[in-house]
Design a protein around this motif. Structure first.
Motif, PDB file in Angstrom:
ATOM      1  N   ASP A 216      43.545  64.208   9.093  1.00 41.40           N
ATOM      2  CA  ASP A 216      43.288  63.195   8.042  1.00 41.40           C
ATOM      3  C   ASP A 216      42.875  64.079   6.722  1.00 41.40           C
ATOM      4  O   ASP A 216      43.549  63.634   5.794  1.00 41.40           O
ATOM      5  CB  ASP A 216      42.207  62.212   8.395  1.00 41.40           C
ATOM      6  CG  ASP A 216      42.754  61.027   8.922  1.00 41.40           C
ATOM      7  OD1 ASP A 216      43.915  61.012   9.227  1.00 41.40           O
ATOM      8  OD2 ASP A 216      41.844  60.274   9.100  1.00 41.40           O
ATOM      9  N   ARG A 253      41.643  54.049   1.424  1.00 40.40           N
ATOM     10  CA  ARG A 253      42.189  54.070   2.864  1.00 40.40           C
ATOM     11  C   ARG A 253      41.829  55.326   3.679  1.00 40.40           C
ATOM     12  O   ARG A 253      41.398  55.139   4.810  1.00 40.40           O
ATOM     13  CB  ARG A 253      43.906  54.314   2.702  1.00 40.40           C
ATOM     14  CG  ARG A 253      44.532  54.509   4.177  1.00 40.40           C
ATOM     15  CD  ARG A 253      45.916  53.905   4.124  1.00 40.40           C
ATOM     16  NE  ARG A 253      46.490  54.589   2.968  1.00 40.40           N
ATOM     17  CZ  ARG A 253      47.209  55.685   3.041  1.00 40.40           C
ATOM     18  NH1 ARG A 253      47.130  56.309   4.084  1.00 40.40           N
ATOM     19  NH2 ARG A 253      47.939  56.094   1.688  1.00 40.40           N
ATOM     20  N   TYR A 254      41.635  56.751   3.077  1.00 42.88           N
ATOM     21  CA  TYR A 254      41.230  57.776   3.678  1.00 42.88           C
ATOM     22  C   TYR A 254      39.585  57.570   4.083  1.00 42.88           C
ATOM     23  O   TYR A 254      39.097  58.006   5.018  1.00 42.88           O
ATOM     24  CB  TYR A 254      41.768  58.861   3.244  1.00 42.88           C
ATOM     25  CG  TYR A 254      42.880  59.477   3.578  1.00 42.88           C
ATOM     26  CD1 TYR A 254      43.092  59.848   4.706  1.00 42.88           C
ATOM     27  CD2 TYR A 254      44.089  59.181   2.837  1.00 42.88           C
ATOM     28  CE1 TYR A 254      44.383  60.331   5.106  1.00 42.88           C
ATOM     29  CE2 TYR A 254      45.342  59.635   3.123  1.00 42.88           C
ATOM     30  CZ  TYR A 254      45.605  60.198   4.401  1.00 42.88           C
ATOM     31  OH  TYR A 254      46.768  60.616   4.727  1.00 42.88           O
ATOM     32  N   SER A 256      38.090  54.881   4.779  1.00 41.50           N
ATOM     33  CA  SER A 256      37.649  54.060   5.731  1.00 41.50           C
ATOM     34  C   SER A 256      38.107  54.850   7.138  1.00 41.50           C
ATOM     35  O   SER A 256      37.348  54.759   8.259  1.00 41.50           O
ATOM     36  CB  SER A 256      38.720  52.931   5.824  1.00 41.50           C
ATOM     37  OG  SER A 256      38.456  51.979   4.514  1.00 41.50           O
ATOM     38  N   SER A 257      39.234  55.963   6.885  1.00 37.22           N
ATOM     39  CA  SER A 257      39.379  56.628   8.150  1.00 37.22           C
ATOM     40  C   SER A 257      38.325  57.622   8.718  1.00 37.22           C
ATOM     41  O   SER A 257      37.990  57.590   9.788  1.00 37.22           O
ATOM     42  CB  SER A 257      40.816  57.278   7.887  1.00 37.22           C
ATOM     43  OG  SER A 257      41.205  58.092   9.149  1.00 37.22           O
ATOM     44  N   SER A 261      36.259  57.768  12.092  1.00 38.78           N
ATOM     45  CA  SER A 261      36.166  59.284  12.923  1.00 38.78           C
ATOM     46  C   SER A 261      34.813  60.005  12.886  1.00 38.78           C
ATOM     47  O   SER A 261      34.526  60.852  13.376  1.00 38.78           O
ATOM     48  CB  SER A 261      37.013  60.257  12.121  1.00 38.78           C
ATOM     49  OG  SER A 261      38.514  59.642  12.141  1.00 38.78           O
TER      50      SER A 261
END
Length: 310
Positions: A216, A253-254, A256-257, A261
């Motif tokens: 990511d 968006r990232y 949230s990713s 993780s």
């Protein structure tokens, strides 16, 4: 329309483990008027010998070898040394269903169509799990406004008209784009041509533990580079977009990713970056929340939430 020659471009870097299945799937297409261009991108495994053997055993296969320059540069070498009116792309470990090209090629009958894509299954080898595609995000026609929000197609699904590639100059070999160099190309094509879509899964996008697209942090950085490059190019085509909102949405968006993780500090920094692009108190609050609360607290909360939802 007559059946145009399709050149299938497959860059290969240390891909000997996967390549036989990929090549078999391409050469088994029900659409017969194709050539397969295999580009050895400076591999240090047995890929060079395997590619040469494949070319010797089937006249449809073209073997090319170049110094390692990255996947985008390798694809450009393949395009330059191919002959097809249509150019299809597949990675060294992805697979095609037999009727893929047969169902895509007829959609190029409309002259304004520059790219035809389809759905794909996502197969995760580490989990031995296959996920069906979701067609809700897929668009056709003049798709730039949707595509710039988020990539809606995987490389192994795309077939592009050579004329459109010539207009936009092929792939950008900048290694800072690695992982999203295909998205960058689709966006360039979307500035000059319409897209068509086959609402069927006709390919299998394979994810391994070492796939670049699973990282990511690298993908996040590459997408930002992509947006910067496309913003400058779009201006030349008199194409406008809310670049600040698009960038903020990407950061969010990232972030949230990263939370999912377990990278809570990185999530906090990314939420704050999103706030800095366009002032947003909610994003500012989230950013400092993730930066100030210890990771052990977030880990406990996330584990508890997953237990409740399981």
């Amino acid at each position: 329309m007559s059946k145009p020659l399709v050149s299938v471009i497959v860059p290969v870097y240390n891909g000997a483990t996967y390549l036989n299945k990929t090549v078999d799937a391409i050469l088994s297409q029900s659409y017969e008027n194709l050539e397969l261009v295999l580009i050895n991108d400076g591999s240090i495994d047995e890929s060079k010998e395997l590619i040469n053997l494949m070319a010797d055993s089937d006249p449809r296969v073209i073997a090319l070898h170049c110094a390692n320059g990255g996947v985008a540069a390798a694809r450009n070498v393949g395009i330059k040394n191919s002959s097809g009116e249509l150019i299809a792309f597949c990675d060294q470990d992805d697979l095609w269903l037999t009727e893929k090209l047969e169902k895509q090629v007829p959609l190029f009958a409309e002259p304004q169509i520059g790219l035809v894509y389809c759905g794909s299954f996502a197969h995760y080898t580490d989990l031995n799990k296959t996920v069906n595609p979701d067609f809700s995000r897929n668009k056709k026609g003049w798709v730039f406004d949707s595509l710039v929000q988020e990539n809606m197609l995987t490389c192994c699904t795309a077939v592009v008209r050579r004329e459109a590639l010539s207009k936009i100059g092929g792939f950008d070999p900048d290694r800072a784009l690695m992982g999203v160099d295909d998205w960058h190309l689709w966006l360039k094509v979307a500035l000059v041509a319409k897209f068509e879509f086959v609402a069927e899964p006709l390919a299998i996008h394979v994810f391994h533990g070492d796939n670049y697209s699973l990282n990511d942090k690298k993908m996040h950085a590459a997408e930002l580079v992509c947006l910067d490059k496309i913003e400058a190019l779009a201006d030349r085509y008199n194409k406008s977009a809310d670049w600040s909102l698009i960038t903020q949405t990407l950061h969010t968006r990232y972030a949230s990713s990263y939370v999912f993780s377990g990278f809570y500090q990185l999530a906090g920094e990314t939420y704050l970056k999103a706030h800095n692009v366009l002032s947003n108190r909610k994003l500012w609050f989230k950013g400092w929340l993730f930066k100030l609360i210890p990771n052990c607290v977030w880990n406990f909360m996330q584990q508890t939430k997953r237990k409740i939802n399981s």
